[in-house]
Design a protein around this motif. Structure first.
Motif, PDB file in Angstrom:
ATOM      1  N   ARG A 108       0.835  -1.206   0.000  1.00  0.00           N
ATOM      2  CA  ARG A 108       0.000   0.000   0.000  1.00  0.00           C
ATOM      3  C   ARG A 108       0.875   1.263   0.000  1.00  0.00           C
ATOM      4  O   ARG A 108       0.546   2.251  -0.668  1.00  0.00           O
ATOM      5  N   PHE A 141       0.639   4.283  -2.923  1.00  0.00           N
ATOM      6  CA  PHE A 141       0.088   5.606  -2.630  1.00  0.00           C
ATOM      7  C   PHE A 141       1.101   6.660  -2.203  1.00  0.00           C
ATOM      8  O   PHE A 141       0.793   7.849  -2.207  1.00  0.00           O
ATOM      9  N   GLN A 159      -2.156  -0.984  -8.774  1.00  0.00           N
ATOM     10  CA  GLN A 159      -3.051  -0.986  -7.611  1.00  0.00           C
ATOM     11  C   GLN A 159      -3.631  -2.363  -7.335  1.00  0.00           C
ATOM     12  O   GLN A 159      -3.849  -2.738  -6.188  1.00  0.00           O
ATOM     13  N   GLN A 191      -2.253   7.128   3.183  1.00  0.00           N
ATOM     14  CA  GLN A 191      -3.545   6.931   2.517  1.00  0.00           C
ATOM     15  C   GLN A 191      -4.364   8.224   2.497  1.00  0.00           C
ATOM     16  O   GLN A 191      -4.975   8.569   1.479  1.00  0.00           O
ATOM     17  N   LEU A 248      -7.581   9.109   0.203  1.00  0.00           N
ATOM     18  CA  LEU A 248      -8.470   8.061   0.701  1.00  0.00           C
ATOM     19  C   LEU A 248      -9.073   8.479   2.029  1.00  0.00           C
ATOM     20  O   LEU A 248      -8.483   9.265   2.782  1.00  0.00           O
ATOM     21  N   LYS A 249     -10.233   7.946   2.338  1.00  0.00           N
ATOM     22  CA  LYS A 249     -10.901   8.255   3.596  1.00  0.00           C
ATOM     23  C   LYS A 249     -11.742   7.056   4.027  1.00  0.00           C
ATOM     24  O   LYS A 249     -11.895   6.088   3.273  1.00  0.00           O
ATOM     25  N   ASP A 288     -13.719   4.272   1.912  1.00  0.00           N
ATOM     26  CA  ASP A 288     -13.102   3.918   0.641  1.00  0.00           C
ATOM     27  C   ASP A 288     -12.587   2.486   0.700  1.00  0.00           C
ATOM     28  O   ASP A 288     -12.206   1.987   1.761  1.00  0.00           O
ATOM     29  N   ARG A 289     -12.532   1.870  -0.458  1.00  0.00           N
ATOM     30  CA  ARG A 289     -12.143   0.464  -0.540  1.00  0.00           C
ATOM     31  C   ARG A 289     -10.723   0.240  -0.002  1.00  0.00           C
ATOM     32  O   ARG A 289      -9.776   0.868  -0.455  1.00  0.00           O
ATOM     33  N   TYR A 321      -9.330   1.066   2.780  1.00  0.00           N
ATOM     34  CA  TYR A 321      -8.761   2.046   3.718  1.00  0.00           C
ATOM     35  C   TYR A 321      -8.726   1.509   5.150  1.00  0.00           C
ATOM     36  O   TYR A 321      -7.664   1.437   5.773  1.00  0.00           O
ATOM     37  N   THR A 360      -6.695  -1.767   5.587  1.00  0.00           N
ATOM     38  CA  THR A 360      -5.251  -1.514   5.566  1.00  0.00           C
ATOM     39  C   THR A 360      -4.771  -0.980   6.902  1.00  0.00           C
ATOM     40  O   THR A 360      -3.725  -1.398   7.419  1.00  0.00           O
TER      41      THR A 360
END
Length: 439
Positions: free
Chosen positions: A60, A64, A220, A375, A380-381, A384-385, A387, A390
């Motif tokens: 990850r 990102f 990704q 992230q 991302l928040k 979100d997929r 998040y 992770t």
């Protein structure tokens, strides 16, 4: 379309990830695990779970982070600023220096058994120093040859390990394996903890798997798949090879051996094949050390470019070799070899491994702690997929890393703490270059 055709597939990246981890770290592993017994398989399961969490976290980060070229230091900077970047680089660089000495000890162990030479502690130390000096000097010619040699010699480890994982079962005896379950009658907790450092040692380097995110199709999706599957593949081979050996060779013999894989091949196929295995693994260790000598010099050089280390590490010859830095690092490795002299080669190897693991785990902890910020910075928040999952996985990875530090023992922890405090002291002297703002 043409650009995509030049990129790696997920299968190619998975193979590279697994091969990168399966270096010389495994060659002395069975001897340490045999000192605990076959219950060490529980440590493998814990370590594989922790390694998968770390691997996913780094995947990850690789996807990102905007600081991918700075490695773990770039990840740590998100949460801890330049201080975190420096500490990640500092501890990682030192862990590689320590690991190089451990690899040299492995080569000496296999080489001595191959040549049927009984070495005293002083002789072991001197030959370890010889290995360090030769592999350092060999890198003065630049990186072009080093990488090619390493890509060939690594198969000297991979071939015997994969062979014993698949075909070793034909010589496997269940009663031999069962009798070695708990050779010292220790608790499960103590048995697992004592095996964690050496099992984690074999996975060190998994953080580099995310470095190829720019060179793979659909990063990704494919980077996490390649990193996780590659880590699982390496882990399965590690577990199979070290455990099948316990059903082939008596536990006490493995625990005392300086060349456990050679001993296993001699038991299965006869002395000649045992010698061939030892020769392959000795060459693999030397090839691995050759590559890591250049790598660690490059880590110091890039840190010098960033202003973290003295400028002397940034000096490069016409052939592209940071010779001055290599000489300094060679001297440090020689001192480490002298400091870790032990009557038992396995004990010397274990001391080096424990310290290398502790110092390597510092940037792991810093990187995992920064994943949430990375992230968020990427937009991302919550909701979100991937998040929240992770964040959870990286917290588990961080806890596992801290537990692994504890498992390395008081001496390694104390020395690791000294390394960390020394790092902060050094950073204090150079911090004005980065964060200092007059009041």
């Amino acid at each position: 379309m043409a650009e995509n055709s030049k990129k790696m597939s997920v299968t190619q990246l998975t193979i590279i990830t697994a091969v990168n981890m399966m270096g010389s770290g495994i060659v002395m592993l069975p001897s340490k695990l045999a000192s605990v017994g076959t219950m060490s398989i529980l440590s493998w399961l814990v370590t594989l779970t922790g390694a998968l969490c770390l691997a996913y976290g780094f995947a990850r980060c690789g996807m990102f982070s905007k600081n991918t070229k700075e490695g773990m230091g770039g990840y740590a900077e998100y949460a801890f600023g330049k201080d975190g970047n420096f500490m990640a680089n500092f501890t990682y660089a030192l862990s590689l220096v320590i690991a190089n000495v451990a690899i040299a000890v492995s080569a000496v162990g296999y080489g001595s058994v191959l040549l049927n030479i009984k070495l005293s502690p002083i002789q072991t130390c001197l030959w370890t120093i010889v290995m360090v000096v030769i592999t350092t000097l060999a890198n003065f010619g630049g990186p072009s040859i080093t990488g090619k040699i390493g890509s060939v010699t690594v198969w000297g480890v991979i071939i015997p390990v994969v062979f014993i994982s698949i075909f070793g079962w034909f010589w496997f005896h269940g009663h031999l394996y069962a009798s070695a379950w708990n050779v010292h009658n220790i608790s499960f907790g103590k048995g697992i903890a004592s095996s964690i450092p050496i099992t984690l040692w074999s996975f060190l380097g998994l953080e580099s798997a995310a470095a190829n995110s720019d060179a793979v199709e659909n990063p990704q999706k494919n980077v996490p798949i390649a990193v996780l599957v590659g880590t699982i593949a390496a882990g399965v081979i590690y577990i199979l090879s070290t455990n099948v050996m316990q059903g082939i060779v008596p536990n006490a013999a493995i625990a005392k051996s300086n060349a456990p894989f050679g001993l296993a091949f001699a038991t299965m196929l006869g002395p000649v094949w045992g010698k061939i295995c030892m020769a392959l693994m000795t060459i693999a260790c030397i090839g691995s050390l050759l590559g890591w000598q250049f790598t660690v010099a490059e880590v110091f050089r890039s840190s010098a470019v960033a202003g973290y280390f003295p400028k002397v590490f940034n000096k490069v010859s016409k052939l592209g070799a940071p010779i001055a830095g290599m000489i300094i690092l060679m001297i440090v490795q020689i001192l480490l070899s002298l400091m870790t002299i032990s009557p038992d080669l396995n004990a010397q190897f274990n001391n080096l491994v424990n310290l290398a693991v502790v110092t390597n785990l510092v940037p792991y902890v810093l990187s995992m702690a920064a994943v949430k910020v990375i992230q968020i910075d990427a937009g991302l928040k919550a909701g979100d997929r991937g998040y929240s999952m992770t964040n959870f996985i990286t917290v588990v990875a961080g806890i596992y890393s801290l537990y692994s530090m504890y498992a390395c023992g008081n001496l390694a922890l104390a020395l690791g703490a000294l390394v960390a405090f020394a790092g902060w002291t050094i950073y204090g002297l150079i911090s004005h270059k980065f964060d200092y703002k007059p009041m």
